[in-house]
Scaffold this motif. Sequence first.
Motif, mmCIF file in Angstrom:
data_model
loop_
_atom_site.group_PDB
_atom_site.id
_atom_site.type_symbol
_atom_site.label_atom_id
_atom_site.label_comp_id
_atom_site.label_asym_id
_atom_site.label_seq_id
_atom_site.Cartn_x
_atom_site.Cartn_y
_atom_site.Cartn_z
ATOM 1 N N THR A 21 0.870 -1.169 0.000
ATOM 2 C CA THR A 21 0.000 0.000 0.000
ATOM 3 C C THR A 21 0.904 1.215 0.000
ATOM 4 O OG1 THR A 21 -1.630 -1.186 1.312
ATOM 5 C CG2 THR A 21 -1.853 1.187 1.220
ATOM 6 N N VAL A 22 0.742 2.078 -0.987
ATOM 7 C CA VAL A 22 1.569 3.269 -1.119
ATOM 8 C C VAL A 22 0.703 4.488 -0.804
ATOM 9 C CG1 VAL A 22 3.038 4.611 -2.652
ATOM 10 C CG2 VAL A 22 2.949 2.138 -2.883
ATOM 11 N N VAL A 23 1.083 5.231 0.232
ATOM 12 C CA VAL A 23 0.323 6.404 0.660
ATOM 13 C C VAL A 23 1.150 7.641 0.347
ATOM 14 C CG1 VAL A 23 -0.800 7.528 2.611
ATOM 15 C CG2 VAL A 23 -0.719 5.043 2.503
ATOM 16 N N LEU A 24 0.707 8.406 -0.647
ATOM 17 C CA LEU A 24 1.431 9.593 -1.081
ATOM 18 C C LEU A 24 0.478 10.774 -1.239
ATOM 19 C CD1 LEU A 24 3.651 7.997 -3.864
ATOM 20 C CD2 LEU A 24 4.368 8.684 -1.584
ATOM 21 N N PRO A 25 0.981 11.985 -1.059
ATOM 22 C CA PRO A 25 0.113 13.146 -1.261
ATOM 23 C C PRO A 25 -0.056 13.457 -2.751
ATOM 24 C CG PRO A 25 2.289 13.859 -0.587
ATOM 25 C CD PRO A 25 2.291 12.360 -0.543
ATOM 26 N N HIS A 26 -1.225 13.961 -3.101
ATOM 27 C CA HIS A 26 -1.444 14.464 -4.455
ATOM 28 C C HIS A 26 -2.151 15.806 -4.362
ATOM 29 C CE1 HIS A 26 -5.342 12.568 -3.726
ATOM 30 N NE2 HIS A 26 -5.821 13.377 -4.641
ATOM 31 N N LYS A 27 -1.778 16.692 -5.246
ATOM 32 C CA LYS A 27 -2.277 18.066 -5.210
ATOM 33 C C LYS A 27 -3.241 18.302 -6.370
ATOM 34 C CE LYS A 27 0.419 21.677 -4.122
ATOM 35 N NZ LYS A 27 1.452 22.709 -4.284
ATOM 36 N N ASP A 28 -4.400 18.883 -6.059
ATOM 37 C CA ASP A 28 -5.384 19.260 -7.067
ATOM 38 C C ASP A 28 -5.613 20.762 -6.988
ATOM 39 O OD1 ASP A 28 -5.934 16.597 -7.929
ATOM 40 O OD2 ASP A 28 -7.156 16.309 -6.142
ATOM 41 N N THR A 29 -5.638 21.430 -8.146
ATOM 42 C CA THR A 29 -5.876 22.862 -8.213
ATOM 43 C C THR A 29 -7.155 23.105 -8.993
ATOM 44 O OG1 THR A 29 -3.519 23.295 -8.144
ATOM 45 C CG2 THR A 29 -4.905 25.076 -8.923
ATOM 46 N N TYR A 30 -8.032 23.913 -8.421
ATOM 47 C CA TYR A 30 -9.317 24.209 -9.028
ATOM 48 C C TYR A 30 -9.417 25.702 -9.314
ATOM 49 C CZ TYR A 30 -10.177 19.711 -6.836
ATOM 50 O OH TYR A 30 -10.078 18.403 -6.440
ATOM 51 N N PRO A 31 -9.382 26.111 -10.597
ATOM 52 C CA PRO A 31 -9.533 27.528 -10.911
ATOM 53 C C PRO A 31 -10.994 27.953 -10.759
ATOM 54 C CG PRO A 31 -9.259 26.249 -12.921
ATOM 55 C CD PRO A 31 -9.110 25.303 -11.771
ATOM 56 N N THR A 32 -11.195 29.202 -10.346
ATOM 57 C CA THR A 32 -12.549 29.740 -10.200
ATOM 58 C C THR A 32 -12.986 30.371 -11.520
ATOM 59 O OG1 THR A 32 -11.747 31.877 -9.449
ATOM 60 C CG2 THR A 32 -12.172 30.207 -7.747
ATOM 61 N N ALA A 33 -14.218 30.857 -11.544
ATOM 62 C CA ALA A 33 -14.753 31.509 -12.744
ATOM 63 C C ALA A 33 -13.946 32.762 -13.085
ATOM 64 C CB ALA A 33 -16.230 31.862 -12.533
ATOM 65 N N ALA A 34 -13.508 33.514 -12.083
ATOM 66 C CA ALA A 34 -12.712 34.722 -12.332
ATOM 67 C C ALA A 34 -11.378 34.360 -12.992
ATOM 68 C CB ALA A 34 -12.465 35.467 -11.023
ATOM 69 N N HIS A 35 -10.790 33.261 -12.588
ATOM 70 C CA HIS A 35 -9.539 32.784 -13.186
ATOM 71 C C HIS A 35 -9.756 32.434 -14.656
ATOM 72 C CE1 HIS A 35 -6.204 30.004 -14.016
ATOM 73 N NE2 HIS A 35 -5.573 30.575 -13.008
ATOM 74 N N ARG A 36 -10.855 31.738 -14.946
ATOM 75 C CA ARG A 36 -11.153 31.356 -16.327
ATOM 76 C C ARG A 36 -11.432 32.565 -17.206
ATOM 77 N NH1 ARG A 36 -13.288 26.889 -13.479
ATOM 78 N NH2 ARG A 36 -15.315 27.855 -13.224
ATOM 79 N N ILE A 37 -12.086 33.582 -16.669
ATOM 80 C CA ILE A 37 -12.363 34.799 -17.435
ATOM 81 C C ILE A 37 -11.056 35.504 -17.799
ATOM 82 C CG2 ILE A 37 -13.355 37.123 -17.269
ATOM 83 C CD1 ILE A 37 -15.661 35.833 -15.657
ATOM 84 N N LEU A 38 -10.120 35.578 -16.851
ATOM 85 C CA LEU A 38 -8.822 36.183 -17.141
ATOM 86 C C LEU A 38 -8.100 35.418 -18.253
ATOM 87 C CD1 LEU A 38 -7.546 36.999 -13.541
ATOM 88 C CD2 LEU A 38 -8.110 38.654 -15.325
ATOM 89 N N ARG A 39 -8.132 34.097 -18.191
ATOM 90 C CA ARG A 39 -7.468 33.281 -19.221
ATOM 91 C C ARG A 39 -8.121 33.472 -20.587
ATOM 92 N NH1 ARG A 39 -2.654 31.728 -18.226
ATOM 93 N NH2 ARG A 39 -2.733 29.568 -18.808
ATOM 94 N N LEU A 40 -9.455 33.613 -20.619
ATOM 95 C CA LEU A 40 -10.157 33.829 -21.887
ATOM 96 C C LEU A 40 -9.787 35.165 -22.518
ATOM 97 C CD1 LEU A 40 -13.706 32.424 -21.072
ATOM 98 C CD2 LEU A 40 -12.042 31.474 -22.681
ATOM 99 N N LYS A 41 -9.466 36.148 -21.681
ATOM 100 C CA LYS A 41 -9.077 37.470 -22.179
ATOM 101 C C LYS A 41 -7.571 37.583 -22.386
ATOM 102 C CE LYS A 41 -13.013 39.843 -20.215
ATOM 103 N NZ LYS A 41 -13.571 40.737 -21.196
ATOM 104 N N ASN A 42 -6.865 36.430 -22.373
ATOM 105 C CA ASN A 42 -5.408 36.369 -22.548
ATOM 106 C C ASN A 42 -4.648 37.200 -21.513
ATOM 107 O OD1 ASN A 42 -5.511 34.587 -24.689
ATOM 108 N ND2 ASN A 42 -5.718 36.238 -26.188
ATOM 109 N N ILE A 43 -5.171 37.228 -20.298
ATOM 110 C CA ILE A 43 -4.502 37.891 -19.179
ATOM 111 C C ILE A 43 -4.009 36.793 -18.245
ATOM 112 C CG2 ILE A 43 -4.764 39.474 -17.221
ATOM 113 C CD1 ILE A 43 -7.111 40.752 -18.777
#
Length: 134
Positions: A21-43
């Motif tokens: 049994t291998v117990v290791l940490p894993h990281k998940d990142t969840y962008p919000t709607a504001a983050h997605r809007i910035l990416r859509l506007k190439n910011i």
Amino acid sequence: MKSIAVIVAMLLSLTGCVGATVVLPHKDTYPTAAHRILRLKNITPVISTTQKSTEPHQWCGVTLWAVILPIPLQLPVCDVYSEEGYGADVNGQQVLLQRTEQNISSPMYACGPFMFMGNVLHYYEGNAICGILR
């Protein structure tokens, strides 16, 4: 040839499984709607401040299983936390841009003569001899 036949006979006569049994940490990142809007506007979103939860270290590492006897090789050195990152949105206001969570996962890697029964479980990945239980 004789030794291979003996090894195969021994493997088929085992009644348990051998694995880890291998117990290791894993990281998940969840962008919000504001983050997605910035990416859509190439910011490029810039995280200016973060807030991290203060949770204790958790045990992680490897546990070796020899038939039914567990041999733990774990230390309390893994961080489990949640973090929120804030930055400016398209209007220049400070908003939540992303959430990050680091959790512990513990898949079991096992081999043995009865691993074909693992296919009954919906979280089994593998074949009739070796597989992963997630």
